[in-house]
Design a protein around this motif. Sequence first.
Motif, mmCIF file in Angstrom:
data_model
loop_
_atom_site.group_PDB
_atom_site.id
_atom_site.type_symbol
_atom_site.label_atom_id
_atom_site.label_comp_id
_atom_site.label_asym_id
_atom_site.label_seq_id
_atom_site.Cartn_x
_atom_site.Cartn_y
_atom_site.Cartn_z
ATOM 1 N N ALA A 1 0.849 -1.191 0.000
ATOM 2 C CA ALA A 1 0.000 0.000 0.000
ATOM 3 C C ALA A 1 0.889 1.247 0.000
ATOM 4 N N LYS A 2 0.520 2.211 -0.801
ATOM 5 C CA LYS A 2 1.244 3.481 -0.855
ATOM 6 C C LYS A 2 0.667 4.401 0.214
ATOM 7 N N THR A 3 1.506 5.268 0.731
ATOM 8 C CA THR A 3 1.064 6.203 1.757
ATOM 9 C C THR A 3 1.291 7.634 1.307
ATOM 10 N N ALA A 4 0.418 8.508 1.770
ATOM 11 C CA ALA A 4 0.515 9.927 1.422
ATOM 12 C C ALA A 4 0.281 10.764 2.663
ATOM 13 N N SER A 5 0.898 11.914 2.670
ATOM 14 C CA SER A 5 0.691 12.915 3.702
ATOM 15 C C SER A 5 0.604 14.255 2.995
ATOM 16 N N TRP A 6 0.602 15.320 3.768
ATOM 17 C CA TRP A 6 0.570 16.652 3.165
ATOM 18 C C TRP A 6 1.695 17.489 3.742
ATOM 19 N N TYR A 7 2.071 18.497 2.978
ATOM 20 C CA TYR A 7 3.088 19.422 3.466
ATOM 21 C C TYR A 7 2.677 20.840 3.135
ATOM 22 N N GLY A 8 3.145 21.755 3.889
ATOM 23 C CA GLY A 8 2.776 23.141 3.669
ATOM 24 C C GLY A 8 3.461 24.056 4.658
ATOM 25 N N LYS A 9 3.232 23.777 5.928
ATOM 26 C CA LYS A 9 3.789 24.624 6.974
ATOM 27 C C LYS A 9 5.316 24.665 6.844
ATOM 28 N N GLY A 10 5.841 25.856 6.757
ATOM 29 C CA GLY A 10 7.289 26.027 6.646
ATOM 30 C C GLY A 10 7.807 26.056 5.212
ATOM 31 N N PHE A 11 6.971 25.648 4.234
ATOM 32 C CA PHE A 11 7.399 25.622 2.842
ATOM 33 C C PHE A 11 6.727 26.697 1.997
ATOM 34 N N GLU A 12 5.686 27.295 2.513
ATOM 35 C CA GLU A 12 4.891 28.290 1.784
ATOM 36 C C GLU A 12 5.788 29.414 1.248
ATOM 37 N N GLY A 13 5.688 29.658 -0.076
ATOM 38 C CA GLY A 13 6.433 30.749 -0.695
ATOM 39 C C GLY A 13 7.892 30.452 -0.993
ATOM 40 N N LYS A 14 8.344 29.253 -0.677
ATOM 41 C CA LYS A 14 9.745 28.892 -0.923
ATOM 42 C C LYS A 14 9.861 28.108 -2.224
ATOM 43 N N PRO A 15 11.028 28.193 -2.877
ATOM 44 C CA PRO A 15 11.209 27.450 -4.129
ATOM 45 C C PRO A 15 11.194 25.938 -3.891
ATOM 46 N N THR A 16 10.570 25.221 -4.807
ATOM 47 C CA THR A 16 10.600 23.757 -4.768
ATOM 48 C C THR A 16 11.818 23.288 -5.551
ATOM 49 N N ALA A 17 12.075 22.007 -5.533
ATOM 50 C CA ALA A 17 13.212 21.448 -6.269
ATOM 51 C C ALA A 17 13.082 21.667 -7.771
ATOM 52 N N SER A 18 11.842 21.827 -8.259
ATOM 53 C CA SER A 18 11.632 22.031 -9.695
ATOM 54 C C SER A 18 11.834 23.479 -10.122
ATOM 55 N N GLY A 19 11.849 24.395 -9.160
ATOM 56 C CA GLY A 19 11.971 25.809 -9.487
ATOM 57 C C GLY A 19 10.679 26.586 -9.288
ATOM 58 N N TYR A 20 9.564 25.885 -9.174
ATOM 59 C CA TYR A 20 8.299 26.559 -8.871
ATOM 60 C C TYR A 20 8.300 26.994 -7.409
ATOM 61 N N ILE A 21 7.574 28.054 -7.128
ATOM 62 C CA ILE A 21 7.390 28.509 -5.750
ATOM 63 C C ILE A 21 6.231 27.714 -5.155
ATOM 64 N N TYR A 22 6.437 27.152 -3.967
ATOM 65 C CA TYR A 22 5.400 26.328 -3.351
ATOM 66 C C TYR A 22 4.247 27.177 -2.837
ATOM 67 N N SER A 23 3.050 26.713 -3.140
ATOM 68 C CA SER A 23 1.830 27.291 -2.583
ATOM 69 C C SER A 23 0.950 26.141 -2.131
ATOM 70 N N SER A 24 0.545 26.172 -0.883
ATOM 71 C CA SER A 24 -0.298 25.108 -0.339
ATOM 72 C C SER A 24 -1.689 25.116 -0.964
ATOM 73 N N LYS A 25 -2.004 26.174 -1.727
ATOM 74 C CA LYS A 25 -3.327 26.308 -2.345
ATOM 75 C C LYS A 25 -3.395 25.678 -3.735
ATOM 76 N N GLN A 26 -2.272 25.218 -4.257
ATOM 77 C CA GLN A 26 -2.241 24.613 -5.588
ATOM 78 C C GLN A 26 -2.379 23.092 -5.486
ATOM 79 N N LEU A 27 -2.706 22.450 -6.601
ATOM 80 C CA LEU A 27 -2.854 20.993 -6.648
ATOM 81 C C LEU A 27 -1.544 20.381 -7.133
ATOM 82 N N THR A 28 -0.588 20.308 -6.200
ATOM 83 C CA THR A 28 0.746 19.808 -6.507
ATOM 84 C C THR A 28 1.151 18.760 -5.487
ATOM 85 N N CYS A 29 2.317 18.135 -5.752
ATOM 86 C CA CYS A 29 2.823 17.131 -4.816
ATOM 87 C C CYS A 29 4.335 17.002 -4.929
#
Length: 135
Positions: free
Chosen positions: A17-45
């Motif tokens: 079984a695969k497991t999933a969680s969520w992230y957001g706190k502490g990452f909001e507005g910071k660059p992701t590894a891909s170069g996009y800026i993280y927003s907890s309001k978007q449909l990303t992972c």
Amino acid sequence: MKKGFLFMFFISQIIFAKTASWYGKGFEGKPTASGYIYSSKQLTCTSNSYPFGTVLKVTNKENNKSVIVVVTDRGSFSKKYGRDIDLSKRAFDEIADIGEGLIKVDIEVVNKNHTFKYKHGNPKFTKKEYKKFLK
């Protein structure tokens, strides 16, 4: 024979079984590894298994709710925490209660036509960007 098959199927669901969680706190507005800026309001992972830009359908195994997300980040969560994927807060909220924290999921590749190594250009992951990946 039938009981044996059902038992093996049940065990495989527990073991694989695969497991999933969520992230957001502490990452909001910071660059992701891909170069996009993280927003907890978007449909990303985040995913270590799929290239950036891969579109995934993530289904909560308990309630059968699904969400379509785009991989925009990497994480060290698989070895450290035993998770397969981390969803943005909004994406997780669409398939589970935020308070659950960790859920069992099915992950299906929907589209891999727009994968990339690193984002160039506008770093904001907008609704327009999201729609582009779904095509």
